[in-house]
Design a protein around this motif. Structure first.
Motif, PDB file in Angstrom:
ATOM      1  N   VAL A  25       0.846  -1.203   0.000  1.00 32.50           N
ATOM      2  CA  VAL A  25       0.000   0.000   0.000  1.00 32.50           C
ATOM      3  C   VAL A  25       0.879   1.249   0.000  1.00 32.50           C
ATOM      4  O   VAL A  25       0.629   2.193  -0.766  1.00 32.50           O
ATOM      5  CB  VAL A  25      -0.981  -0.013   1.193  1.00 32.50           C
ATOM      6  CG1 VAL A  25      -1.627   1.334   1.388  1.00 32.50           C
ATOM      7  CG2 VAL A  25      -2.032  -1.087   0.998  1.00 32.50           C
ATOM      8  N   CYS A  26       1.926   1.257   0.822  1.00 32.08           N
ATOM      9  CA  CYS A  26       2.839   2.413   0.836  1.00 32.08           C
ATOM     10  C   CYS A  26       3.519   2.590  -0.520  1.00 32.08           C
ATOM     11  O   CYS A  26       3.643   3.712  -1.023  1.00 32.08           O
ATOM     12  CB  CYS A  26       3.883   2.247   1.931  1.00 32.08           C
ATOM     13  SG  CYS A  26       3.225   2.404   3.590  1.00 32.08           S
ATOM     14  N   PHE A  27       3.961   1.486  -1.108  1.00 33.11           N
ATOM     15  CA  PHE A  27       4.612   1.551  -2.419  1.00 33.11           C
ATOM     16  C   PHE A  27       3.640   2.059  -3.480  1.00 33.11           C
ATOM     17  O   PHE A  27       4.007   2.904  -4.306  1.00 33.11           O
ATOM     18  CB  PHE A  27       5.166   0.178  -2.788  1.00 33.11           C
ATOM     19  CG  PHE A  27       5.940   0.163  -4.065  1.00 33.11           C
ATOM     20  CD1 PHE A  27       7.079   0.934  -4.208  1.00 33.11           C
ATOM     21  CD2 PHE A  27       5.551  -0.626  -5.125  1.00 33.11           C
ATOM     22  CE1 PHE A  27       7.813   0.917  -5.388  1.00 33.11           C
ATOM     23  CE2 PHE A  27       6.266  -0.650  -6.307  1.00 33.11           C
ATOM     24  CZ  PHE A  27       7.403   0.126  -6.433  1.00 33.11           C
ATOM     25  N   LEU A  28       2.406   1.584  -3.451  1.00 31.70           N
ATOM     26  CA  LEU A  28       1.418   2.048  -4.426  1.00 31.70           C
ATOM     27  C   LEU A  28       1.104   3.527  -4.242  1.00 31.70           C
ATOM     28  O   LEU A  28       0.948   4.260  -5.225  1.00 31.70           O
ATOM     29  CB  LEU A  28       0.156   1.201  -4.341  1.00 31.70           C
ATOM     30  CG  LEU A  28       0.291  -0.211  -4.898  1.00 31.70           C
ATOM     31  CD1 LEU A  28      -0.982  -1.013  -4.639  1.00 31.70           C
ATOM     32  CD2 LEU A  28       0.619  -0.195  -6.377  1.00 31.70           C
ATOM     33  N   LEU A  29       1.024   3.980  -3.000  1.00 34.08           N
ATOM     34  CA  LEU A  29       0.796   5.409  -2.765  1.00 34.08           C
ATOM     35  C   LEU A  29       1.967   6.243  -3.286  1.00 34.08           C
ATOM     36  O   LEU A  29       1.766   7.318  -3.857  1.00 34.08           O
ATOM     37  CB  LEU A  29       0.569   5.671  -1.276  1.00 34.08           C
ATOM     38  CG  LEU A  29      -0.755   5.193  -0.713  1.00 34.08           C
ATOM     39  CD1 LEU A  29      -0.785   5.375   0.806  1.00 34.08           C
ATOM     40  CD2 LEU A  29      -1.916   5.935  -1.357  1.00 34.08           C
ATOM     41  N   SER A  33       1.808   9.038  -6.278  1.00 38.99           N
ATOM     42  CA  SER A  33       2.343  10.398  -6.166  1.00 38.99           C
ATOM     43  C   SER A  33       3.319  10.699  -7.303  1.00 38.99           C
ATOM     44  O   SER A  33       3.347  11.813  -7.826  1.00 38.99           O
ATOM     45  CB  SER A  33       3.012  10.609  -4.803  1.00 38.99           C
ATOM     46  OG  SER A  33       4.196   9.874  -4.702  1.00 38.99           O
ATOM     47  N   TYR A  34       4.105   9.703  -7.717  1.00 41.85           N
ATOM     48  CA  TYR A  34       5.011   9.914  -8.842  1.00 41.85           C
ATOM     49  C   TYR A  34       4.250  10.119 -10.148  1.00 41.85           C
ATOM     50  O   TYR A  34       4.669  10.910 -10.989  1.00 41.85           O
ATOM     51  CB  TYR A  34       6.010   8.761  -8.979  1.00 41.85           C
ATOM     52  CG  TYR A  34       7.257   9.028  -8.202  1.00 41.85           C
ATOM     53  CD1 TYR A  34       8.217   9.901  -8.677  1.00 41.85           C
ATOM     54  CD2 TYR A  34       7.462   8.420  -6.976  1.00 41.85           C
ATOM     55  CE1 TYR A  34       9.358  10.173  -7.953  1.00 41.85           C
ATOM     56  CE2 TYR A  34       8.607   8.684  -6.244  1.00 41.85           C
ATOM     57  CZ  TYR A  34       9.546   9.556  -6.732  1.00 41.85           C
ATOM     58  OH  TYR A  34      10.662   9.828  -6.014  1.00 41.85           O
ATOM     59  N   VAL A  35       3.155   9.445 -10.320  1.00 41.08           N
ATOM     60  CA  VAL A  35       2.342   9.653 -11.524  1.00 41.08           C
ATOM     61  C   VAL A  35       1.833  11.097 -11.554  1.00 41.08           C
ATOM     62  O   VAL A  35       1.878  11.760 -12.596  1.00 41.08           O
ATOM     63  CB  VAL A  35       1.181   8.637 -11.582  1.00 41.08           C
ATOM     64  CG1 VAL A  35       0.157   9.021 -12.633  1.00 41.08           C
ATOM     65  CG2 VAL A  35       1.721   7.240 -11.841  1.00 41.08           C
ATOM     66  N   SER A  36       1.384  11.596 -10.410  1.00 43.59           N
ATOM     67  CA  SER A  36       0.906  12.984 -10.402  1.00 43.59           C
ATOM     68  C   SER A  36       2.065  13.966 -10.597  1.00 43.59           C
ATOM     69  O   SER A  36       1.892  15.013 -11.223  1.00 43.59           O
ATOM     70  CB  SER A  36       0.146  13.287  -9.111  1.00 43.59           C
ATOM     71  OG  SER A  36       0.996  13.224  -8.005  1.00 43.59           O
ATOM     72  N   ILE A  37       3.245  13.628 -10.083  1.00 38.64           N
ATOM     73  CA  ILE A  37       4.421  14.481 -10.292  1.00 38.64           C
ATOM     74  C   ILE A  37       4.786  14.512 -11.777  1.00 38.64           C
ATOM     75  O   ILE A  37       5.059  15.575 -12.347  1.00 38.64           O
ATOM     76  CB  ILE A  37       5.605  14.002  -9.436  1.00 38.64           C
ATOM     77  CG1 ILE A  37       5.342  14.299  -7.963  1.00 38.64           C
ATOM     78  CG2 ILE A  37       6.909  14.645  -9.891  1.00 38.64           C
ATOM     79  CD1 ILE A  37       6.326  13.643  -7.008  1.00 38.64           C
ATOM     80  N   VAL A  38       4.789  13.349 -12.407  1.00 38.39           N
ATOM     81  CA  VAL A  38       5.111  13.278 -13.839  1.00 38.39           C
ATOM     82  C   VAL A  38       4.088  14.070 -14.649  1.00 38.39           C
ATOM     83  O   VAL A  38       4.445  14.795 -15.588  1.00 38.39           O
ATOM     84  CB  VAL A  38       5.202  11.814 -14.314  1.00 38.39           C
ATOM     85  CG1 VAL A  38       5.231  11.721 -15.831  1.00 38.39           C
ATOM     86  CG2 VAL A  38       6.434  11.147 -13.719  1.00 38.39           C
ATOM     87  N   ALA A  39       2.825  13.961 -14.279  1.00 45.10           N
ATOM     88  CA  ALA A  39       1.786  14.731 -14.982  1.00 45.10           C
ATOM     89  C   ALA A  39       2.043  16.232 -14.844  1.00 45.10           C
ATOM     90  O   ALA A  39       1.894  16.983 -15.810  1.00 45.10           O
ATOM     91  CB  ALA A  39       0.411  14.370 -14.440  1.00 45.10           C
ATOM     92  N   LEU A  61      13.646   8.425  -7.471  1.00 43.99           N
ATOM     93  CA  LEU A  61      12.948   7.180  -7.798  1.00 43.99           C
ATOM     94  C   LEU A  61      13.889   5.976  -7.726  1.00 43.99           C
ATOM     95  O   LEU A  61      13.473   4.890  -7.309  1.00 43.99           O
ATOM     96  CB  LEU A  61      12.313   7.283  -9.188  1.00 43.99           C
ATOM     97  CG  LEU A  61      11.381   6.151  -9.589  1.00 43.99           C
ATOM     98  CD1 LEU A  61      10.236   6.015  -8.601  1.00 43.99           C
ATOM     99  CD2 LEU A  61      10.845   6.385 -10.980  1.00 43.99           C
ATOM    100  N   ALA A  62      15.146   6.161  -8.082  1.00 47.07           N
ATOM    101  CA  ALA A  62      16.119   5.066  -7.977  1.00 47.07           C
ATOM    102  C   ALA A  62      16.281   4.619  -6.530  1.00 47.07           C
ATOM    103  O   ALA A  62      16.261   3.424  -6.222  1.00 47.07           O
ATOM    104  CB  ALA A  62      17.466   5.504  -8.551  1.00 47.07           C
TER     105      ALA A  62
END
Length: 139
Positions: A25-29, A33-39, A61-62
């Motif tokens: 769940v933490c990893f998915l959250l 957040s990274y998807v929204s950052i990329v957007a 991200l690494a």
């Protein structure tokens, strides 16, 4: 757990379920957040601004991937049949290697730090010939 002389099946299943719940769940959250950052980055008008921001996110991200990857491989498995030595190596990765990588990864993005490394390398072993303008590689 096996020393308790009782069935460890239920205990292993509970540990597995809690590990999946917490880590995944933490990893998915984090991924959301990274998807929204990329957007948000894709909405930046200048290409150089996007490149610089992607570079920063890539470094972070690494480290996040190494951290979550080792944690998930350690705790999210149906049964704990890895050797104690393997468990120790994996534990060292998420407790020591990941925190040590953070300053290294972020300092490699600093122009002054890269130039200082080049200077030291030139003095010590003659590595890193003349640098092309705008080049930031260590080699």
């Amino acid at each position: 757990m096996r020393l308790s002389c009782s069935s460890v099946y239920v205990t292993e299943r509970v540990i597995f379920a809690l590990s999946v719940a917490v880590l995944c769940v933490c990893f998915l959250l984090t991924l959301v957040s990274y998807v929204s950052i990329v957007a948000a980055i894709l909405r930046i008008p200048s290409a150089s601004g996007r490149a610089k921001t992607f570079s920063t996110c890539g470094s972070h991200l690494a480290v996040v991937t190494i951290y979550y990857g080792t944690m998930i491989s350690m705790y999210v498995r149906p049964n704990a049949h890895l050797s104690p030595e393997t468990n120790k190596v994996i534990s060292v990765f998420y407790t020591m290697v990941t925190p040590l990588l953070n300053p290294i990864i972020y300092s490699l993005r600093n122009k002054d730090f890269i130039e200082a490394v080049r200077t030291v390398m030139r003095r010590k072993c003659g590595v890193c010939g003349p640098r092309a303008k705008g080049s930031f590689s260590l080699g």
